[in-house]
Enzyme design. Sequence first.
Site, PDB file in Angstrom:
ATOM      1  N   ASP A 116       8.517-122.101 -31.881  1.00 32.75           N
ATOM      2  CA  ASP A 116       9.703-122.028 -31.036  1.00 32.75           C
ATOM      3  C   ASP A 116      10.811-122.906 -31.594  1.00 32.75           C
ATOM      4  OD1 ASP A 116      11.248-121.332 -28.747  1.00 32.75           O
ATOM      5  OD2 ASP A 116      10.688-123.229 -27.816  1.00 32.75           O
ATOM      6  N   ASP A 150      17.942-119.141 -30.190  1.00 33.16           N
ATOM      7  CA  ASP A 150      16.756-119.390 -29.376  1.00 33.16           C
ATOM      8  C   ASP A 150      15.710-118.300 -29.594  1.00 33.16           C
ATOM      9  OD1 ASP A 150      14.933-120.245 -27.520  1.00 33.16           O
ATOM     10  OD2 ASP A 150      16.099-119.636 -25.780  1.00 33.16           O
TER      11      ASP A 150
END
Length: 494
Positions: A374, A176
Amino acid sequence: MAEKGALLCFISALFFSSAFSRSLLHGSKTTVLDVSASIQKTLDVLSFDPQTETFQDLKTTTTTTTTTSSSSSSSFTLQLQSRDAIHKSSHRDYKSLFLARLERDSARVRSLNAKLDLAVRGIKRSDLKPVDTDGYEAKVEDLAGPIVSGMSQGSGEYFSRVGIGRPPKSQYMVIDTGSDVSWVQCAPCSDCYDQADPIYEPSSSSSYSPLTCDTQQCSSLDVSACRNGSCLYQVSYGDGSFTVGDFVTESLSFGNSGSVDKIALGCGHDNEGLFVGASGLLGLGGGSLSFPSQIKASSLSYCLVDRDSSSSSTLEFDSPEPADAVTAPLLRNRQVDTFYYVGLSGLSVGDQMLSIPPSSFAMDEAGNGGVIVDSGTSVTRLQTDMYNTLRDAFVKGTSGLPATSGVALFDTCYDLSSKKSVEVPTVAFHFPGGKSLPLPAKNYLVPVDSSGRFCFAFAPTSSAMSIIGNIQQQGTRVGFDLGNSVVAFSANKC
């Protein structure tokens, strides 16, 4: 005669060059979507058996040199796998699977925006209420803090195999780039969700070491507290999910790439919410507690395979940048050091630049706006005006395709059930210096069921911050050169 031959050669070369230029131009204007192959993948993903393990398990010993968190990193390589390749879907059809992905994705985006909003407004930890952590014996009343990641664990779409402790115990970890704090579920569990691997047992590791409250790592947490001199952590997510436990240091191992000692991470004893499959999370953000920061990595890169594929790719630290990479400025927000912002200057559909001023992609002095890259967000979000301009241009270029009703957050969809392939306008990101990254058609026209309905995979956002999501990143190696502040995009480098 020689002059005549030379002239003919010159004319032929000129003609060939002109034809080649036209071919390049045509290639940049449109790209082909293989409809049949895309639909077949929607069927394959539901029948894929994750028991056929594609990751090599970690050995209990390693022959490579171990480094510590205070030294420069070695080059580490981890395999990446899509979520559905290790966690068999319970969905009976692809549409319900896809809608579940979108629901998780929306929760993540709300959290990313909330994290930024809190930081820009200067809201401190003491201004927020604590998460209810009933059941965890180390609960303290002053655990309170902002939404720190935007990562409901269920939205984790890509996993790596990491060894925790010494000897290393293999665990699936979500990767992440929107998080800094790494953590893993730990015994004894007050409340632990189901995961693919056995719960990590700290008592079996010789390298497990609790952090005291006066350490820099403890003071760097957004939310921390003390119990008998030991540091406690809490990470909360936008959908109400959270993890609470002891903040410790451990050894992390990466197959044959080596291992690194004394990495600060959470040992979670109470982990609740939409956490599925993975044992925890490997934080790859830009903050001081992220894994790249702790090993002092000069760069990191990843290539995300198609989520509907069982194939794998890699996450790499300190690997060389491909020579053909398209580069853009890597920007940082002084209000939130976690996010990786990219200097985007424009968008095009076909060979036409859209009438979007470059200032629309910029970050202001307060930290609002900008575009982040992201790994955990699926669908690219653009400010509403930008999205409308992009969508309208795409619709104009696909007037010959049969339109159908929208699905969830997608308002532009097509019925391609009668097609084997279609030619669509190329969508491209543009960066300063005239550089551009054209996207394959499958990265923005995606199936939402197995019947032939495809949707334009961009979405509007009312937030000032835009997000380049992982659907648009699939098949491209995305690298962050942290030392030189550069983002590099390398097509077909998985």
